[in-house]
Write a protein that holds these residues in place. Structure first.
Motif, PDB file in Angstrom:
ATOM      1  N   PRO A 171      42.397  50.852  -4.271  1.00 47.90           N
ATOM      2  CA  PRO A 171      40.925  51.109  -3.681  1.00 47.90           C
ATOM      3  C   PRO A 171      40.390  49.945  -3.410  1.00 47.90           C
ATOM      4  CG  PRO A 171      41.438  52.408  -5.689  1.00 47.90           C
ATOM      5  CD  PRO A 171      42.527  51.660  -5.646  1.00 47.90           C
ATOM      6  N   PRO A 175      41.067  54.541   0.623  1.00 45.19           N
ATOM      7  CA  PRO A 175      42.256  54.395  -0.063  1.00 45.19           C
ATOM      8  C   PRO A 175      43.266  55.692   0.003  1.00 45.19           C
ATOM      9  CG  PRO A 175      40.619  55.008  -1.659  1.00 45.19           C
ATOM     10  CD  PRO A 175      39.852  54.912  -0.593  1.00 45.19           C
ATOM     11  N   CYS A 189      41.104  48.636   0.547  1.00 40.62           N
ATOM     12  CA  CYS A 189      40.815  49.525   1.652  1.00 40.62           C
ATOM     13  C   CYS A 189      39.689  50.565   1.331  1.00 40.62           C
ATOM     14  CB  CYS A 189      42.046  50.231   2.240  1.00 40.62           C
ATOM     15  SG  CYS A 189      41.660  51.449   3.688  1.00 40.62           S
ATOM     16  N   CYS A 217      46.974  46.604   4.387  1.00 41.86           N
ATOM     17  CA  CYS A 217      46.558  46.794   2.927  1.00 41.86           C
ATOM     18  C   CYS A 217      47.152  45.996   1.902  1.00 41.86           C
ATOM     19  CB  CYS A 217      46.835  48.260   2.437  1.00 41.86           C
ATOM     20  SG  CYS A 217      45.678  49.169   3.546  1.00 41.86           S
TER      21      CYS A 217
END
Length: 453
Positions: free
Chosen positions: A35, A41, A38, A62
């Motif tokens: 999380p 997520p 991004c 990511c």
């Protein structure tokens, strides 16, 4: 009273913050990342090839380096191959491992929970063979399906012959061998005279011409001839496809990484000279010997075809397992060790759908009739604990021999049934002497009495 939140798992140490996970589906893949990397997520992606590349493009920014996914049917294979080709470390996880780890799986998505487990290092990857072994396995499984399809049409030919009251299967051991196929092809070509058909008898056939001629007196109804003709065409079609598969198999075996480069000793003399039924058309034994540097068929119970299938299922180096004990445990052939409170609750072997374990059990059942050390071990154990457990124990012994031969190049030499019986007798006698000594007695042989093993 203050409620303590336990969902964050503060006592666990995150070992892989760059981990991601994918919940595999037939029409949609749900991917989850950290999380903190991004704003969104968890995202859903389709299963088309472009969707899989879009998934890889999303994972790169990511910071993802490792991806975990469950082995769901065959839907995981395209995603696995695309992500692996894009440079990700992909871990294939048994769904049982994720379910057995305690957590709030019902409150979060499967992908998010799988990612959390993977980031904490709580997931163990399943065995995934190298690309060249996976290719060999795919060709072998395709060949097995073709053999099954061809076998169905053999039954159709036999049914058509029975409807014509041609008792061919009673006078030949196999209608697909030389004598049977010559007669069937002659019948389809239009020949009906039993005397002419009996002349097609191969010299190796045990039945005489007179017996074959008597068995080929029947009726020639058109519908039965038509069914026989179509079944023969389909059988020939699958035989041609099997031959094409054999050429692919031969090339795949030749393309394996040679484990023993340089000068290799000459191929040992074959234990069994008779060709196995439905065996590949090339010399499997010599091909495997050139790759492994050891002859697996010297192990009793392992023929060339079965040895090739084991290599295709387990690999050509077995480096994925540290020892033979790890290997037999993976095959679910080793005894269980379920202990609680210092008490052994169960020692039963785990259930398994492993194809390699099934092959080893087949080898164990065939070895019980041989005059070998393993052949003497199987009936003794079968009498004591039952056939099912004896098959598993014998399969485990064969698995250990297979592991040592492939991993370390061991050359197996069978000591023989007599040597095994003598070794067993010495072991039993030593145990009896030890027990007698603890009770204050000494064992002495009886004069003029034959020993019983």
């Amino acid at each position: 009273m203050t409620k303590i939140a336990t969902g964050g798992h503060p006592d666990l140490k995150m070992v892989n913050p760059a981990a991601a996970a994918i919940d595999i589906g037939s029409t949609m893949h749900m991917a989850a990342v950290n999380p903190e990397a991004c704003e969104t997520p968890v995202r859903a992606f389709g299963t088309f090839t472009q969707d899989l590349h879009d998934l890889a493009d999303w994972l790169k920014p990511c910071g993802v380096t490792s991806v975990a996914m469950e082995s769901t049917g065959v839907y995981w294979i395209p995603a696995f191959e695309v992500l692996e080709a894009r440079g990700f470390d992909v871990t294939l996880v048994n769904a049982r491992y994720a379910k057995n780890v305690p957590g709030r799986k019902t409150d979060v998505s499967d992908a998010g929970w799988l990612r959390q487990l993977h980031s904490y290092g709580l997931l163990r990857g399943s065995f995934r063979p190298e690309a060249e072994i996976a290719t060999l396995s795919a060709y072998l499984r395709q060949r097995e399906r073709l053999v099954e399809y061809a076998a169905a049409h053999i039954q159709h030919m036999q049914k058509a012959l029975m409807e014509m009251n041609l008792q061919l299967h009673h006078v030949v051991s196999d209608i697909t061998r030389a004598t049977g196929m010559r007669i069937i092809r002659a019948i389809v070509a239009g020949e009906r005279d039993p005397e002419v058909l009996a002349v097609f008898r191969d010299i190796r056939c045990h039945s005489s011409i007179e017996v074959i001629k008597a068995a080929l007196v029947g009726n020639d109804r058109d519908e039965h001839i038509f069914a026989l003709s179509q079944s023969l065409d389909l059988y020939d079609f699958y035989q041609a496809k099997i031959e094409g598969c054999d050429r692919k198999l031969e090339a795949a075996v030749a393309g394996l990484t040679v484990k023993a480069p340089g000068d290799v000793a000459a191929l040992p003399k074959a234990r069994i000279k008779r060709k196995q039924v439905n065996a590949p058309s090339f010399d499997v034994r010599a091909a495997l010997y050139g790759v492994l540097g050891t002859d697996l068929t010297q192990i009793h119970g392992l023929g060339p075809s079965l040895a090739l299938k084991l290599v295709a299922e387990c690999g050509a180096d077995l480096l994925a397992w540290k020892s033979a004990k790890h290997f037999t445990s993976w095959l679910c052939l080793a005894r269980g060790n379920k202990i609680s409170g210092g008490k052994l609750l169960s020692s039963r072997t785990r259930r398994s759908s492993s194809r390699a374990a099934a092959l080893l059990r087949v080898a164990a059942t065939t070895i019980g009739r041989s005059d070998t050390a393993l052949g003497a071990f199987y009936p003794r154990l079968s009498f004591r604990i039952g056939k099912q457990k004896a098959v598993t124990a014998t399969a485990r012994k064969i698995a250990v021999l297979f592991y040592n031969a492939v991993r370390f190049g061991m050359t197996y030499r069978d000591p023989g049934a007599v040597a095994y019986e003598e070794r067993h007798r010495s072991r039993v006698l030593a145990n009896l002497q030890r027990r007698a000594k603890t009770l204050g007695f000494a064992l002495a042989p009886l004069p003029n009495t034959e020993a019983v093993s």
